[in-house]
Design an enzyme around this catalytic site. Structure first.
Site, mmCIF file in Angstrom:
data_model
loop_
_atom_site.group_PDB
_atom_site.id
_atom_site.type_symbol
_atom_site.label_atom_id
_atom_site.label_comp_id
_atom_site.label_asym_id
_atom_site.label_seq_id
_atom_site.Cartn_x
_atom_site.Cartn_y
_atom_site.Cartn_z
ATOM 1 N N GLY A 237 3.955 9.329 22.108
ATOM 2 C CA GLY A 237 5.047 10.163 21.612
ATOM 3 C C GLY A 237 4.647 11.621 21.537
ATOM 4 O O GLY A 237 3.543 12.005 21.929
ATOM 5 N N TYR B 161 8.803 16.552 13.540
ATOM 6 C CA TYR B 161 7.702 15.650 13.899
ATOM 7 C C TYR B 161 7.313 14.776 12.700
ATOM 8 O O TYR B 161 7.232 13.546 12.799
ATOM 9 C CB TYR B 161 6.520 16.499 14.390
ATOM 10 C CG TYR B 161 5.221 15.750 14.510
ATOM 11 C CD1 TYR B 161 5.054 14.768 15.475
ATOM 12 C CD2 TYR B 161 4.146 16.029 13.662
ATOM 13 C CE1 TYR B 161 3.852 14.075 15.584
ATOM 14 C CE2 TYR B 161 2.952 15.356 13.768
ATOM 15 C CZ TYR B 161 2.807 14.378 14.724
ATOM 16 O OH TYR B 161 1.624 13.694 14.832
HETATM 17 P P1 NAI Z 1 -1.336 13.546 22.533
HETATM 18 O O1 NAI Z 1 -0.163 14.434 22.555
HETATM 19 O O2 NAI Z 1 -2.590 14.005 23.148
HETATM 20 O O3 NAI Z 1 -0.955 12.127 23.147
HETATM 21 C C1 NAI Z 1 0.325 11.563 23.043
HETATM 22 C C2 NAI Z 1 0.624 10.830 24.331
HETATM 23 O O4 NAI Z 1 1.951 10.295 24.241
HETATM 24 C C3 NAI Z 1 0.575 11.738 25.566
HETATM 25 O O5 NAI Z 1 -0.338 11.237 26.515
HETATM 26 C C4 NAI Z 1 1.987 11.732 26.091
HETATM 27 O O6 NAI Z 1 2.078 11.743 27.501
HETATM 28 C C5 NAI Z 1 2.539 10.434 25.519
HETATM 29 N N1 NAI Z 1 3.996 10.487 25.429
HETATM 30 C C6 NAI Z 1 4.760 11.528 24.995
HETATM 31 N N2 NAI Z 1 6.056 11.242 25.147
HETATM 32 C C7 NAI Z 1 6.120 10.000 25.679
HETATM 33 C C8 NAI Z 1 7.190 9.175 26.074
HETATM 34 N N3 NAI Z 1 8.467 9.554 25.956
HETATM 35 N N4 NAI Z 1 6.897 7.972 26.595
HETATM 36 C C9 NAI Z 1 5.613 7.566 26.722
HETATM 37 N N5 NAI Z 1 4.558 8.304 26.369
HETATM 38 C C10 NAI Z 1 4.807 9.519 25.846
HETATM 39 O O7 NAI Z 1 -1.584 13.197 20.979
HETATM 40 P P2 NAI Z 1 -2.890 12.622 20.283
HETATM 41 O O8 NAI Z 1 -3.569 13.726 19.591
HETATM 42 O O9 NAI Z 1 -3.640 11.779 21.222
HETATM 43 O O10 NAI Z 1 -2.234 11.703 19.153
HETATM 44 C C11 NAI Z 1 -1.950 10.344 19.376
HETATM 45 C C12 NAI Z 1 -1.016 9.855 18.282
HETATM 46 O O11 NAI Z 1 -1.632 10.045 17.012
HETATM 47 C C13 NAI Z 1 0.309 10.597 18.237
HETATM 48 O O12 NAI Z 1 1.329 9.677 17.885
HETATM 49 C C14 NAI Z 1 0.114 11.610 17.129
HETATM 50 O O13 NAI Z 1 1.354 11.920 16.520
HETATM 51 C C15 NAI Z 1 -0.799 10.836 16.192
HETATM 52 N N6 NAI Z 1 -1.626 11.732 15.387
HETATM 53 C C16 NAI Z 1 -2.677 12.395 15.946
HETATM 54 C C17 NAI Z 1 -3.481 13.217 15.180
HETATM 55 C C18 NAI Z 1 -4.681 13.888 15.738
HETATM 56 O O14 NAI Z 1 -5.410 14.496 14.956
HETATM 57 N N7 NAI Z 1 -4.952 13.821 17.023
HETATM 58 C C19 NAI Z 1 -3.181 13.431 13.754
HETATM 59 C C20 NAI Z 1 -2.039 12.694 13.266
HETATM 60 C C21 NAI Z 1 -1.314 11.860 14.059
HETATM 61 C C1 15L Z 2 -1.030 15.815 13.811
HETATM 62 O O1 15L Z 2 -0.190 15.003 13.438
HETATM 63 C C2 15L Z 2 -1.113 16.243 15.219
HETATM 64 O O2 15L Z 2 -0.761 15.219 16.106
HETATM 65 C C3 15L Z 2 -2.476 16.787 15.576
HETATM 66 O O3 15L Z 2 -2.385 17.459 16.821
HETATM 67 C C4 15L Z 2 -2.994 17.750 14.500
HETATM 68 O O4 15L Z 2 -2.158 18.856 14.421
HETATM 69 C C5 15L Z 2 -3.018 17.026 13.170
HETATM 70 O O5 15L Z 2 -1.777 16.445 12.872
HETATM 71 C C6 15L Z 2 -3.395 17.941 12.003
HETATM 72 O O6 15L Z 2 -2.633 18.020 11.043
HETATM 73 O O7 15L Z 2 -4.469 18.540 12.056
#
Ligand code: NAI
Ligand code: 15L
Length: 261
Positions: A70, A133
């Site tokens: 997402g 979000y």
């Molecule tokens: P990211 O943005 O790198 O990865 C998200 C993936 O979802 C992307 O590869 C994208 O292509 C895919 N995506 C987006 N729209 C889509 C759709 N319509 N259909 C299918 N796939 C789709 O994000 P990240 O950092 O890897 O985060 C992964 C999950 O963890 C997310 O749900 C994010 O909200 C959550 N999250 C991440 C945090 C972090 O610190 N990285 C913190 C809090 C939550």
């Molecule tokens: C999230 O939910 C985002 O996906 C990530 O990219 C960071 O911004 C993280 O929170 C954060 O709060 O540091």
């Protein structure tokens, strides 16, 4: 199955979660940069989470879903609606139709981002999303709760703090979680019996905390890492102004993004 497999976390978790699955089905809307390792049980199905029929097919045959896919940052509502809000509904409908009994939902600290940094909150507090979000993550958590009460599908919603190789700023000293700790938390979320719908904050064993995980004690998650290793580097940065949202709210800069029109 791991959704969001081409993303930042998906790229890492694809490696670290592999030992816990004979077959790891990867999915994303785009192809992951790393080559598929079918010889070790990886399979790949490209799918738009906004497409209900495709998601139902995607979910068929899975034992458990780790839902990372997402939009992961603040964006206009219409984008969030498709990928996150419809997306999470499609995941749960697929789970219901195909008898999948366990979901791990990548929620976010932005579901509670408008709590202040001088408050300590547990998982039972009312949500205070800090944008569209964060609202989509709050919605996903409620969806998880509903699908447990109505259909017995169990979920652990992990309100992930900041999962990056390093804690980049003062806020992340509180919110940081290492990939190793997130992997272990997801493992606990997959194997612990009787979780119903449990919400847990995804953070390492940081010295300064805003979040109290006593309501998720049944997961028996023990973090091994701490943001302390980044303190010296982080404290070289200038202090943000006292009236900067970055220094006031747990959600930091997300609380001040938008409006988009
Ligand atoms: P990211 O943005 O790198 O990865 C998200 C993936 O979802 C992307 O590869 C994208 O292509 C895919 N995506 C987006 N729209 C889509 C759709 N319509 N259909 C299918 N796939 C789709 O994000 P990240 O950092 O890897 O985060 C992964 C999950 O963890 C997310 O749900 C994010 O909200 C959550 N999250 C991440 C945090 C972090 O610190 N990285 C913190 C809090 C939550
Ligand atoms: C999230 O939910 C985002 O996906 C990530 O990219 C960071 O911004 C993280 O929170 C954060 O709060 O540091």
């Amino acid at each position: 199955m791991l959704t969001g497999a081409a993303g930042g976390l998906g790229t890492v978790l694809r490696q670290t979660l592999k030992p816990f699955a004979d077959i790891l089905r990867l999915s994303d809307i785009i192809a992951p940069a790393e080559k598929l390792q079918s010889e070790t049980g990886e399979e790949l199905i490209l799918c738009n989470l906004a497409d209900k029929a495709s998601v139902a097919q995607l979910v068929a045959g899975c034992d458990a879903i780790v839902h990372l896919g997402g939009v992961s940052v603040e964006r206009p509502f219409e984008e969030i609606l498709e990928a996150n809000i419809k997306g999470v509904f499609h995941i749960y409908e697929g789970a219901r139709l195909h008898g999948v009994k366990r979901v791990v939902f990548a929620s976010s600290n932005h579901a509670i981002g408008f709590y202040r940094q001088d408050e300590i909150i547990d998982a039972g507090v009312p949500r205070r999303p800090d944008g569209y979000y964060g609202l989509s993550k709050a919605y996903g958590e409620e969806m998880a709760s509903f699908y447990f009460d109505r259909y017995g599908i169990e979920t652990v919603s992990i309100r992930i703090g900041s999962c990056f190789p390093v804690a980049k700023d003062r806020r992340m000293m509180h919110t940081w979680i290492s990939a190793r700790d997130l992997t272990e938390l997801i493992r606990c979320a997959l194997v612990t019996e009787g979780v119903g719908h449990t919400i847990v904050y995804g953070m390492s064993d940081n010295k300064q905390v805003w979040w109290d995980n006593h309501l998720a004690a049944r997961l028996n998650f023990v973090a091994q890492d701490s943001s302390e290793i980044f303190r010296e580097q982080v404290e070289r940065q200038p202090m943000p102004a006292a009236d900067d949202p970055v220094a006031i709210y747990q959600g930091g800069a997300f609380t001040a993004q938008g409006p988009f029109e």
